[in-house]
Design a protein around this motif. Structure first.
Motif, short mmCIF file in Angstrom:
data_model
loop_
_atom_site.label_atom_id
_atom_site.label_comp_id
_atom_site.label_asym_id
_atom_site.label_seq_id
_atom_site.Cartn_x
_atom_site.Cartn_y
_atom_site.Cartn_z
N TRP A 148 0.85 -1.19 0.00
CA TRP A 148 0.00 0.00 0.00
C TRP A 148 0.89 1.24 0.00
N PRO A 149 0.94 1.98 -1.09
CA PRO A 149 1.80 3.16 -1.16
C PRO A 149 1.26 4.31 -0.31
N ASP A 150 2.18 5.12 0.21
CA ASP A 150 1.82 6.31 0.99
C ASP A 150 0.77 6.00 2.05
N PHE A 151 1.06 4.99 2.84
CA PHE A 151 0.12 4.56 3.87
C PHE A 151 0.29 5.45 5.10
N PRO A 152 -0.81 5.90 5.72
CA PRO A 152 -0.70 6.90 6.79
C PRO A 152 -0.29 6.32 8.14
N MET A 153 0.48 7.09 8.87
CA MET A 153 0.69 6.82 10.28
C MET A 153 -0.57 7.22 11.03
N THR A 154 -0.69 6.74 12.26
CA THR A 154 -1.84 7.11 13.09
C THR A 154 -1.37 7.96 14.27
N GLU A 155 -2.34 8.58 14.94
CA GLU A 155 -2.10 9.36 16.16
C GLU A 155 -1.20 10.57 15.93
N ILE A 156 -1.38 11.24 14.82
CA ILE A 156 -0.72 12.51 14.58
C ILE A 156 -1.80 13.57 14.56
N TYR A 157 -1.69 14.55 15.43
CA TYR A 157 -2.71 15.58 15.55
C TYR A 157 -2.08 16.97 15.39
N THR A 158 -2.81 17.85 14.76
CA THR A 158 -2.35 19.23 14.59
C THR A 158 -3.46 20.18 15.01
N LYS A 159 -3.08 21.40 15.38
CA LYS A 159 -4.07 22.39 15.79
C LYS A 159 -4.75 23.02 14.59
N GLU A 160 -4.07 23.03 13.47
CA GLU A 160 -4.61 23.64 12.26
C GLU A 160 -4.65 22.61 11.14
N PRO A 161 -5.54 22.79 10.16
CA PRO A 161 -5.56 21.87 9.01
C PRO A 161 -4.21 21.83 8.30
N VAL A 162 -3.79 20.64 7.91
CA VAL A 162 -2.51 20.47 7.22
C VAL A 162 -2.76 20.45 5.72
N ARG A 163 -2.12 21.35 5.00
CA ARG A 163 -2.35 21.46 3.56
C ARG A 163 -1.47 20.50 2.77
N GLU A 164 -0.33 20.15 3.34
CA GLU A 164 0.58 19.23 2.67
C GLU A 164 0.60 17.92 3.42
N LYS A 165 0.60 16.82 2.69
CA LYS A 165 0.51 15.51 3.32
C LYS A 165 1.72 15.24 4.20
N ARG A 166 1.46 14.62 5.35
CA ARG A 166 2.51 14.29 6.32
C ARG A 166 2.28 12.87 6.85
N GLY A 167 3.34 12.28 7.40
CA GLY A 167 3.21 10.99 8.08
C GLY A 167 2.84 9.85 7.17
N LEU A 168 3.36 9.82 5.95
CA LEU A 168 3.04 8.76 4.99
C LEU A 168 4.29 7.93 4.69
N LEU A 169 4.11 6.63 4.60
CA LEU A 169 5.21 5.73 4.28
C LEU A 169 4.64 4.47 3.63
N ASP A 170 5.27 4.02 2.55
CA ASP A 170 4.81 2.80 1.89
C ASP A 170 4.78 1.63 2.88
N LEU A 171 3.74 0.82 2.79
CA LEU A 171 3.62 -0.35 3.66
C LEU A 171 3.69 -1.60 2.81
N ASP A 172 4.63 -2.50 3.14
CA ASP A 172 4.78 -3.80 2.47
C ASP A 172 4.57 -4.90 3.49
N PHE A 173 3.60 -5.78 3.21
CA PHE A 173 3.20 -6.86 4.10
C PHE A 173 3.72 -8.18 3.53
N HIS A 174 4.59 -8.85 4.28
CA HIS A 174 5.24 -10.08 3.81
C HIS A 174 4.74 -11.29 4.59
N LEU A 175 4.70 -12.42 3.92
CA LEU A 175 4.36 -13.71 4.55
C LEU A 175 5.49 -14.68 4.30
N CYS A 176 6.00 -15.29 5.38
CA CYS A 176 7.08 -16.26 5.25
C CYS A 176 6.49 -17.64 4.92
N ASP A 177 6.93 -18.22 3.82
CA ASP A 177 6.41 -19.53 3.43
C ASP A 177 7.11 -20.68 4.15
#
Length: 358
Positions: A48-77
């Motif tokens: 999932w590209p640009d997946f958001p972090m949680t529990e980030i709060y700001t006092k004002e609306p954020v105009r530019e995206k923050r706290g995003l990082l690609d998420l890769d989910f792996h399964l060991c066979d």
């Protein structure tokens, strides 16, 4: 509710960065091998590209995206363990007590989960008086305060306790990560509730606590279970904070590595199917009788399609109210994840009604 402001400072690898700098370019490391069996990771099952972090709060609306990082989910066979490849610097996730907001004593679901955990713990230890109890990831010491009459000494370890006030009598608070902790006494009972899934190196973590416990010590752990996540198609429970997704097969294999066996377990269906296990140092044979068959990527893909269909239906339902005022109720900490899977459709809400006055 506490707010992360741009003036908040994060000390990362000798550098001091503001929250704005940190969340614009999220610091992380990447794990290239399975944390249970050591086999090299293969192609991600989910990405999932640009997946958001949680529990980030700001006092004002954020105009530019923050706290995003690609998420890769792996399964060991090889061992059936699932994990995330990218590990966000723990100082960003948990190191600042003013930016990690969850407190067990203030959360209704947290207190309900603690009650279920305590019932299982009482089943395991019965009426025993425990000389030394150690809880790793104790949050605000909620469980240890309940258990204070059952032990001579209770040690709670959690980075959010840094600079915390002196806790109740018989309780020692250590405001650090367990990897940095030095225990004053060997443990007779180790509690680890909703923590193992957050640990970048669970093998090292278990080796340390098992090595610092008495030979007859009891260990009671709670963590999300891969089997129940897939059974419920709850892919909204995959996110950056949860690095490890143990299956019955993978936790069995890891504990056997350290000469331990599970002697009791249960599932908390009201906590999204988390598993609670009690284990000890022994090699007499585990009681885990569940299907230890390793899941396949195709099983995960088919389950994810069900989840994605649910999100599609929800978006269609929201679209029916496109021209009407629509309000949300309940701003849970995981709300960014739901919005991600709904492809931003929560922006159609006028506002979200929430009981927290801040």
């Amino acid at each position: 509710m506490l707010i992360v402001e741009n003036s908040t400072l994060y000390r990362l690898k000798g550098q001091t960065r503001t929250a704005e700098e940190t969340f614009k370019h999220v610091p992380f490391i990447e794990r290239a091998s399975c944390q249970v069996c050591g086999k090299g990771v293969n192609t991600p099952v989910l990405s999932w590209p640009d997946f958001p972090m949680t529990e980030i709060y700001t006092k004002e609306p954020v105009r530019e995206k923050r706290g995003l990082l690609d998420l890769d989910f792996h399964l060991c066979d090889s061992c059936g363990h699932a994990q995330l490849a990218k590990v966000i610097d723990p100082q960003v996730q948990y190191g600042n007590p003013h930016s990690y907001h969850f407190r067990a004593s203030e959360s209704a679901s947290g207190r309900q989960s603690a009650e279920f955990f305590l019932n299982f713990l009482n089943r395991v230890i019965k009426g025993q008086h425990i000389p030394t109890i150690v809880e790793i990831g104790c949050n605000d010491l909620y469980l240890l305060k309940v258990l204070r009459g059952r032990a001579d000494l209770l040690i709670g370890i959690d980075p959010i306790l840094k600079n915390a006030n002196e806790p109740a009598p018989k309780i020692r608070a250590m405001g650090c990560f367990f990897e940095d902790a030095v225990l004053e006494r060997r443990a007779d009972l180790v509690i680890c509730k909703d923590t193992l899934e957050h640990v970048a190196d669970p093998g090292r973590f278990l080796r340390k606590i098992i090595g610092q416990s008495n030979d007859d010590a009891i260990f009671v752990f709670q963590f999300p279970l891969l089997e129940t996540l897939l059974e419920g198609c709850r892919f909204d429970h995959i996110f950056h904070q949860h690095l490890n997704y143990f299956s019955f097969a993978s936790i069995e294999r890891m504990l056997q590595t350290f000469g331990c066996e599970v002697f009791d377990y249960t599932i908390n269906d009201n906590l999204w199917g988390s598993v609670l296990i009690a284990f000890k140092k022994s090699e007499g044979g585990s009681v885990l009788k569940k299907d230890l068959r390793i899941k396949s990527p195709s099983e995960i893909h088919s389950r994810f399609e069900v989840f994605r269909s649910q999100m599609d239906l929800t978006r269609k339902r929201l679209s029916m109210f496109r021209h009407d005022p629509l309000y949300g109720f309940g701003a849970a900490l995981m709300l960014p994840l739901l919005d991600y899977h709904l492809q931003g459709w929560l922006s159609c809400l006028q506002c979200i009604i929430y009981e927290d006055p801040c």
